[in-house]
Scaffold this motif. Sequence first.
Motif, PDB file in Angstrom:
ATOM      1  N   ILE A   3       0.854  -1.178   0.000  1.00  0.00           N
ATOM      2  CA  ILE A   3       0.000   0.000   0.000  1.00  0.00           C
ATOM      3  C   ILE A   3       0.893   1.231   0.000  1.00  0.00           C
ATOM      4  CG2 ILE A   3      -0.241   0.057   2.539  1.00  0.00           C
ATOM      5  CD1 ILE A   3      -3.200   0.997   1.935  1.00  0.00           C
ATOM      6  N   SER A   4       0.541   2.197  -0.828  1.00  0.00           N
ATOM      7  CA  SER A   4       1.304   3.440  -0.946  1.00  0.00           C
ATOM      8  C   SER A   4       0.625   4.510  -0.097  1.00  0.00           C
ATOM      9  CB  SER A   4       1.363   3.893  -2.408  1.00  0.00           C
ATOM     10  OG  SER A   4       1.984   2.895  -3.206  1.00  0.00           O
ATOM     11  N   VAL A   5       1.344   4.993   0.908  1.00  0.00           N
ATOM     12  CA  VAL A   5       0.781   5.947   1.860  1.00  0.00           C
ATOM     13  C   VAL A   5       1.347   7.329   1.581  1.00  0.00           C
ATOM     14  CG1 VAL A   5       0.427   6.477   4.301  1.00  0.00           C
ATOM     15  CG2 VAL A   5       0.709   4.088   3.569  1.00  0.00           C
ATOM     16  N   LEU A   6       0.487   8.279   1.254  1.00  0.00           N
ATOM     17  CA  LEU A   6       0.935   9.651   1.058  1.00  0.00           C
ATOM     18  C   LEU A   6       1.497  10.162   2.383  1.00  0.00           C
ATOM     19  CD1 LEU A   6      -1.960  10.973  -1.183  1.00  0.00           C
ATOM     20  CD2 LEU A   6       0.430  10.691  -1.851  1.00  0.00           C
ATOM     21  N   PHE A   7       2.734  10.665   2.336  1.00  0.00           N
ATOM     22  CA  PHE A   7       3.488  10.876   3.570  1.00  0.00           C
ATOM     23  C   PHE A   7       4.135  12.248   3.613  1.00  0.00           C
ATOM     24  CE2 PHE A   7       7.455  10.151   6.074  1.00  0.00           C
ATOM     25  CZ  PHE A   7       6.849   9.849   7.280  1.00  0.00           C
ATOM     26  N   SER A   8       3.795  13.008   4.649  1.00  0.00           N
ATOM     27  CA  SER A   8       4.362  14.340   4.828  1.00  0.00           C
ATOM     28  C   SER A   8       5.461  14.376   5.887  1.00  0.00           C
ATOM     29  CB  SER A   8       3.256  15.321   5.246  1.00  0.00           C
ATOM     30  OG  SER A   8       2.766  14.975   6.535  1.00  0.00           O
TER      31      SER A   8
END
Length: 200
Positions: A3-8
Amino acid sequence: MRISVLFSGGKDSSISALLMEPYFEIELVTCNFGLLPTWELAAKTAKELQFPHRVLYLEGKILEKAYEKIMSEGFPRSAINYIHEKAIETLASDPEVKLIADGTRRDDRVPVLSISQIRSIEDRLGVQYLCPLKGYNRKTVSILVERYLRIEEGPSESTPKADYETELRELIRQRHGEGKIKELFPAHIQSHVISRKELP
């Protein structure tokens, strides 16, 4: 299953990744327009969290459109939401990406997608979009953060981060100066994750 998690590099996207860790192969993805190397901070945090990380470069026209929105409306909400939608669409366009997640909480208004936007992305691009924190409010997330993460917090303008707002602020600063940023962006507190906590 990846799963690709948008990460800040902030606490919400970090907690989302930790919650999904038992069930998925986590990949942290930081969006960048090339205006500032914000991804460097996120990459360092990802390493501390022990997750693989990559940078997703977004087209400059997305940032320009967001700039037009904030300058027209005088408030960042729809500009940030627009970038978020385009970031998810861009990530979903990768044929190897089938599952996408982010750190959106139940009480968030920015960044957030509507149900119709989510369904459109899923139907058009053949992905599944998850919000692990959608049932969590700010207070509950803070409890999890206190338990599992070491963080630093401070005013948005002085706390290092790798979110959409950072490069949008920089574009406005370059074109209009610091005063315009203060006029357009309400003061708020941001977080940056330093590392996982050592659990007993």
